[in-house]
Design a protein around this motif. Structure first.
Motif, PDB file in Angstrom:
ATOM      1  N   PRO A  89       2.660  27.980  63.453  1.00  0.00           N
ATOM      2  CA  PRO A  89       3.763  27.299  64.138  1.00  0.00           C
ATOM      3  C   PRO A  89       5.114  27.670  63.509  1.00  0.00           C
ATOM      4  O   PRO A  89       5.250  27.719  62.283  1.00  0.00           O
ATOM      5  CB  PRO A  89       3.436  25.819  63.918  1.00  0.00           C
ATOM      6  N   GLY A  90       6.077  27.962  64.352  1.00  0.00           N
ATOM      7  CA  GLY A  90       7.411  28.310  63.881  1.00  0.00           C
ATOM      8  C   GLY A  90       7.627  29.798  63.674  1.00  0.00           C
ATOM      9  O   GLY A  90       8.772  30.248  63.584  1.00  0.00           O
ATOM     10  N   ASP A  91       6.556  30.581  63.608  1.00  0.00           N
ATOM     11  CA  ASP A  91       6.719  32.033  63.409  1.00  0.00           C
ATOM     12  C   ASP A  91       7.416  32.664  64.614  1.00  0.00           C
ATOM     13  O   ASP A  91       7.132  32.342  65.762  1.00  0.00           O
ATOM     14  CB  ASP A  91       5.353  32.717  63.241  1.00  0.00           C
ATOM     15  N   LYS A  92       8.310  33.576  64.308  1.00  0.00           N
ATOM     16  CA  LYS A  92       9.024  34.283  65.367  1.00  0.00           C
ATOM     17  C   LYS A  92       8.343  35.628  65.624  1.00  0.00           C
ATOM     18  O   LYS A  92       8.085  36.391  64.695  1.00  0.00           O
ATOM     19  CB  LYS A  92      10.485  34.492  64.944  1.00  0.00           C
ATOM     20  N   VAL A  93       8.038  35.886  66.887  1.00  0.00           N
ATOM     21  CA  VAL A  93       7.335  37.120  67.259  1.00  0.00           C
ATOM     22  C   VAL A  93       8.120  37.825  68.368  1.00  0.00           C
ATOM     23  O   VAL A  93       8.427  37.223  69.395  1.00  0.00           O
ATOM     24  CB  VAL A  93       5.910  36.816  67.773  1.00  0.00           C
ATOM     25  N   ILE A  94       8.453  39.082  68.139  1.00  0.00           N
ATOM     26  CA  ILE A  94       9.087  39.877  69.203  1.00  0.00           C
ATOM     27  C   ILE A  94       7.972  40.425  70.089  1.00  0.00           C
ATOM     28  O   ILE A  94       7.066  41.116  69.616  1.00  0.00           O
ATOM     29  CB  ILE A  94       9.949  41.010  68.610  1.00  0.00           C
ATOM     30  N   VAL A  95       8.019  40.053  71.362  1.00  0.00           N
ATOM     31  CA  VAL A  95       6.953  40.436  72.289  1.00  0.00           C
ATOM     32  C   VAL A  95       7.547  41.301  73.400  1.00  0.00           C
ATOM     33  O   VAL A  95       8.478  40.888  74.102  1.00  0.00           O
ATOM     34  CB  VAL A  95       6.291  39.192  72.917  1.00  0.00           C
ATOM     35  N   ALA A 130      14.724  51.198  71.982  1.00  0.00           N
ATOM     36  CA  ALA A 130      16.098  50.779  71.658  1.00  0.00           C
ATOM     37  C   ALA A 130      16.235  49.258  71.805  1.00  0.00           C
ATOM     38  O   ALA A 130      16.911  48.597  71.005  1.00  0.00           O
ATOM     39  CB  ALA A 130      17.089  51.506  72.568  1.00  0.00           C
ATOM     40  N   LYS A 131      15.592  48.694  72.819  1.00  0.00           N
ATOM     41  CA  LYS A 131      15.673  47.239  73.006  1.00  0.00           C
ATOM     42  C   LYS A 131      14.945  46.493  71.886  1.00  0.00           C
ATOM     43  O   LYS A 131      15.349  45.401  71.478  1.00  0.00           O
ATOM     44  CB  LYS A 131      15.042  46.856  74.353  1.00  0.00           C
ATOM     45  N   VAL A 132      13.859  47.105  71.400  1.00  0.00           N
ATOM     46  CA  VAL A 132      13.114  46.473  70.297  1.00  0.00           C
ATOM     47  C   VAL A 132      13.977  46.497  69.031  1.00  0.00           C
ATOM     48  O   VAL A 132      14.027  45.517  68.277  1.00  0.00           O
ATOM     49  CB  VAL A 132      11.767  47.196  70.084  1.00  0.00           C
ATOM     50  N   GLU A 133      14.654  47.609  68.823  1.00  0.00           N
ATOM     51  CA  GLU A 133      15.567  47.732  67.679  1.00  0.00           C
ATOM     52  C   GLU A 133      16.638  46.632  67.759  1.00  0.00           C
ATOM     53  O   GLU A 133      16.920  45.944  66.770  1.00  0.00           O
ATOM     54  CB  GLU A 133      16.215  49.135  67.735  1.00  0.00           C
ATOM     55  N   GLU A 134      17.220  46.447  68.926  1.00  0.00           N
ATOM     56  CA  GLU A 134      18.234  45.389  69.124  1.00  0.00           C
ATOM     57  C   GLU A 134      17.665  44.002  68.866  1.00  0.00           C
ATOM     58  O   GLU A 134      18.316  43.147  68.277  1.00  0.00           O
ATOM     59  CB  GLU A 134      18.745  45.414  70.577  1.00  0.00           C
ATOM     60  N   ALA A 135      16.432  43.783  69.330  1.00  0.00           N
ATOM     61  CA  ALA A 135      15.819  42.461  69.151  1.00  0.00           C
ATOM     62  C   ALA A 135      15.633  42.160  67.672  1.00  0.00           C
ATOM     63  O   ALA A 135      15.848  41.025  67.213  1.00  0.00           O
ATOM     64  CB  ALA A 135      14.477  42.399  69.891  1.00  0.00           C
ATOM     65  N   ALA A 137      17.478  43.427  65.283  1.00  0.00           N
ATOM     66  CA  ALA A 137      18.824  43.226  64.721  1.00  0.00           C
ATOM     67  C   ALA A 137      19.280  41.789  64.962  1.00  0.00           C
ATOM     68  O   ALA A 137      19.874  41.144  64.086  1.00  0.00           O
ATOM     69  CB  ALA A 137      19.796  44.215  65.361  1.00  0.00           C
ATOM     70  N   ALA A 138      18.956  41.266  66.141  1.00  0.00           N
ATOM     71  CA  ALA A 138      19.366  39.896  66.474  1.00  0.00           C
ATOM     72  C   ALA A 138      18.442  38.854  65.855  1.00  0.00           C
ATOM     73  O   ALA A 138      18.805  37.684  65.731  1.00  0.00           O
ATOM     74  CB  ALA A 138      19.387  39.733  68.000  1.00  0.00           C
ATOM     75  N   ASN A 139      17.247  39.277  65.457  1.00  0.00           N
ATOM     76  CA  ASN A 139      16.258  38.343  64.896  1.00  0.00           C
ATOM     77  C   ASN A 139      15.641  38.922  63.629  1.00  0.00           C
ATOM     78  O   ASN A 139      14.478  39.297  63.597  1.00  0.00           O
ATOM     79  CB  ASN A 139      15.139  38.071  65.920  1.00  0.00           C
ATOM     80  N   PRO A 140      16.435  38.999  62.565  1.00  0.00           N
ATOM     81  CA  PRO A 140      15.925  39.619  61.343  1.00  0.00           C
ATOM     82  C   PRO A 140      14.769  38.840  60.709  1.00  0.00           C
ATOM     83  O   PRO A 140      14.054  39.377  59.855  1.00  0.00           O
ATOM     84  CB  PRO A 140      17.144  39.651  60.417  1.00  0.00           C
ATOM     85  N   ASP A 141      14.596  37.594  61.132  1.00  0.00           N
ATOM     86  CA  ASP A 141      13.502  36.786  60.582  1.00  0.00           C
ATOM     87  C   ASP A 141      12.198  36.947  61.366  1.00  0.00           C
ATOM     88  O   ASP A 141      11.216  36.256  61.081  1.00  0.00           O
ATOM     89  CB  ASP A 141      13.914  35.310  60.558  1.00  0.00           C
ATOM     90  N   ALA A 142      12.168  37.847  62.340  1.00  0.00           N
ATOM     91  CA  ALA A 142      10.920  38.023  63.110  1.00  0.00           C
ATOM     92  C   ALA A 142       9.824  38.559  62.188  1.00  0.00           C
ATOM     93  O   ALA A 142      10.038  39.501  61.437  1.00  0.00           O
ATOM     94  CB  ALA A 142      11.156  38.988  64.268  1.00  0.00           C
ATOM     95  N   ALA A 143       8.660  37.922  62.272  1.00  0.00           N
ATOM     96  CA  ALA A 143       7.555  38.289  61.375  1.00  0.00           C
ATOM     97  C   ALA A 143       6.620  39.305  62.000  1.00  0.00           C
ATOM     98  O   ALA A 143       5.879  39.992  61.299  1.00  0.00           O
ATOM     99  CB  ALA A 143       6.767  37.028  61.001  1.00  0.00           C
ATOM    100  N   LEU A 144       6.632  39.372  63.313  1.00  0.00           N
ATOM    101  CA  LEU A 144       5.660  40.216  64.017  1.00  0.00           C
ATOM    102  C   LEU A 144       6.291  40.871  65.234  1.00  0.00           C
ATOM    103  O   LEU A 144       7.192  40.302  65.864  1.00  0.00           O
ATOM    104  CB  LEU A 144       4.474  39.367  64.496  1.00  0.00           C
ATOM    105  N   LEU A 145       5.763  42.064  65.552  1.00  0.00           N
ATOM    106  CA  LEU A 145       6.078  42.732  66.819  1.00  0.00           C
ATOM    107  C   LEU A 145       4.770  42.877  67.584  1.00  0.00           C
ATOM    108  O   LEU A 145       3.769  43.306  67.018  1.00  0.00           O
ATOM    109  CB  LEU A 145       6.673  44.125  66.559  1.00  0.00           C
ATOM    110  N   ALA A 146       4.790  42.507  68.870  1.00  0.00           N
ATOM    111  CA  ALA A 146       3.587  42.634  69.688  1.00  0.00           C
ATOM    112  C   ALA A 146       3.907  43.444  70.931  1.00  0.00           C
ATOM    113  O   ALA A 146       4.924  43.199  71.589  1.00  0.00           O
ATOM    114  CB  ALA A 146       3.065  41.249  70.081  1.00  0.00           C
ATOM    115  N   PHE A 147       3.049  44.410  71.229  1.00  0.00           N
ATOM    116  CA  PHE A 147       3.265  45.200  72.454  1.00  0.00           C
ATOM    117  C   PHE A 147       1.932  45.708  72.991  1.00  0.00           C
ATOM    118  O   PHE A 147       0.928  45.739  72.293  1.00  0.00           O
ATOM    119  CB  PHE A 147       4.221  46.363  72.187  1.00  0.00           C
TER     120      PHE A 147
END
Lengths: 377, 377
Positions: A89-95, A130-135, A137-147
């Motif tokens: 809970p609370g983890d930030k994930v770029i999806v 490029a959009k993932v790179e931006e995400a 940059a805007a969310n440096p605390d993201a712990a995970l990337l999912a794709f």
């Protein structure tokens, strides 16, 4: 007895040619393997088979990850096994969402109390790095990337190596859906630095549906071990599952699906016999045959050439053709299954699979000939 | 390629006689069904098979519950499907623990943020209804009662009708584990008023492991629909699963395990052909044969006669016998699998299953003869 005994007979399925988005055609060797005598899930002979299965999966995934095994359920459960173990809970994930299955990943994150930062790309396009790179940059605390490596809903292939490299630069772990890619195009977990991956048995591996191969890197295992609070799922808790799939003494966790695992073992033996490079080349060759024929019929692809999956061909339904009626006719007259569109593409596209054992010249020929018949009336 | 191609051949399992706590012997008809041609999970022929499967399961469970279907995973996933849909954070659940599987239920409740009020009984004893009555008196806000009908870890049968009646008097719903009971002894969901039940394919149904039949009453469905907040599991969310297993238009949720479902269908057709009453009588008869033989060998049962399951016979390992060595010899010399003790009973008992197709005079004879050989040295 309040419920009477039903008069139902044995089920005899029709014989189909499976050229949808999965399941794909299952080779006779795999079907025979399913029917071999059932043994206990703690039988020494079965434990030996499990070890072979892990070795075969490591080859398919091109990884040395110790924690590599098939989850006892379909690909969607493999997806959830990755998220429920890695997201607290609370983890930030770029999806990354460019189709149905990216959306399902985001849904997993939200249900687990995580924060899904969604990076959207059009359906049919690959994920834009490029959009993932931006995400990030805007969310440096993201712990995970999912794709999703290969979007089954559109047939688009994304650049997994580039995406994983971005995550690594930002100190995040990577979860990759390779349900439709494994066995059909290169999937190189170690070379790309993927931390968690899940696939399905019924696509380019050409086993029956119901099992989900997964693999976790050492960094993913460290994250799981360092987790605060228990995994909300007992069944999917990798700390417990590991006791059964690894180690000197195998501890009972749940009863493994014995005969389906025979089938997966056989399908992976077939893949190893052919060799990954040869399997990838075969998928490409049959795709080119299909493409030539579809273009000759005047059909257009949904995905641009550079991001097109050889094993899943999405084409626009020709104008004036009733797409559902055409599929029904293919099924009834030719025993041929192709896939309908999902979500935003429902009613507009067909998805033609050339996965695993379905990726054969004979299937291409049948499909082109049958399609021509139903399109031209 | 960083991981070389492994040299692994097709797996040929040994032939065993399965008299442990499951999987049980799988009849040839079911093994053949597994090897039938794979069709798509949305194929009209497959959807028709799914409808038959629900009818067959309603007969086995003796219920008219609309929401009756097999979960696409083993019994432990069926358990979790019941808890994750019915228990929200803060919910109080009275959980009866008289063996391993009651403990697993309590673990499910806790991981979901619920409060487990544990009612304990000794391993080998049935659940004591008086203690459950006391627990409700002390916890009038308990929303659910959970218990194991047939404890696979001990072989004890609890009085499901009495327990469900207590829950009903206190306005609580009932979750019942009938993994080991279904098909072997009466399981009468509607008559007893059970709200959620889960079972397994590999016990008295004698299908291969990997599927979990479940059934939910209207009251359970109402509770699920009235839930505050999303179900934490996307894969197990019954609101979504229902779209695939019920209704006029079947919506894709996940890819069903097609061939394993052929096997379950066949095993339920076999059960319906025999008839539930005849199957229960057969389990009882073969248990009495086994009991006579075990007692003649001087062996004692763990469970007292009135709570003893005919399909799972737990006996104390005779003094002076190395229990693990004896099981190994049974397996190697006779191809016979019996079960070891779990948890508190590990190393002290054997569990001899007479489940489904394993409940036959020939199996009883083999077991008694082989046991005599290894016990007497």
């Amino acid at each position: 007895m309040s419920i009477d005994r039903p008069e139902i007979r044995s089920f005899q399925p029709p014989v189909r040619t499976l050229m949808g988005p999965g399941p794909s055609d299952v080779p006779p060797r795999v079907l025979s393997a399913l029917a071999r005598p059932t043994v206990g899930h703690l039988d020494p002979a079965f434990v030996g088979m499990m070890d072979e299965l892990k070795t075969l999966l490591r080859y398919a995934f091109q990884t040395r990850n110790e924690l590599t095994f098939p989850v006892s359920g379909p690909g969607s459960l493999g997806m959830e096994t990755c998220f429920v173990n890695l997201v607290s809970p609370g983890d930030k994930v770029i999806v990354c969402v460019n189709g149905v299955f990216g959306g399902r990943m985001a849904e997993n994150v939200r249900r687990l109390g995580g924060v899904a930062v969604v990076v959207e790309d059009p359906w049919g396009a690959p994920v834009d790095p490029a959009k993932v790179e931006e995400a990030f940059a805007a969310n440096p605390d993201a712990a995970l990337l999912a794709f999703v490596h290969a979007e089954t809903s559109t047939g688009a292939l994304s650049d997994a190596a580039a995406l994983a490299a971005i995550a690594r630069r930002h100190g995040a772990l990577t979860i990759m859906d390779c349900v439709t890619s494994l066995g059909g195009v290169p999937v190189l977990l170690d070379e790309w630095g993927i931390d968690a991956a899940y696939s399905g048995s019924q696509k380019c591996l050409s086993c029956t549906p119901g099992l989900s191969p997964v693999s976790f890197s050492e960094a993913a295992v460290a994250r799981i071990k360092g987790r605060q609070g228990a995994c909300p799922s007992w069944f999917q808790d990798l700390g417990l599952v590991l006791g059964y799939w690894s180690g000197a003494k195998r501890t009972y966790h749940h009863t493994a699906p014995v005969n389906p695992l025979y089938g997966l073992h056989e399908s992976l033996v077939i893949l190893a016999e052919e060799g990954l490079e040869a399997a990838w080349a075969r998928h490409r060759d049959n795709h080119l045959r299909l493409r030539a024929g579809l273009e000759a019929l005047g059909m257009r692809f949904v995905v641009s050439e550079e991001a097109r999956l050889p094993q899943l061909n999405s084409v626009w339904v020709p104008e004036g053709v009733d797409e559902a009626a055409a599929r029904t006719r293919l099924l009834q007259e030719f025993g041929l299954e192709i896939g309908a569109g999902l979500g935003a593409l429902a009613g507009k596209v067909w998805r033609i699979g050339l996965m695993g054992h379905s990726s054969r010249p004979a299937n291409v020929a049948l499909c082109l000939s049958a399609l021509e018949t139903v399109i031209k009336g």
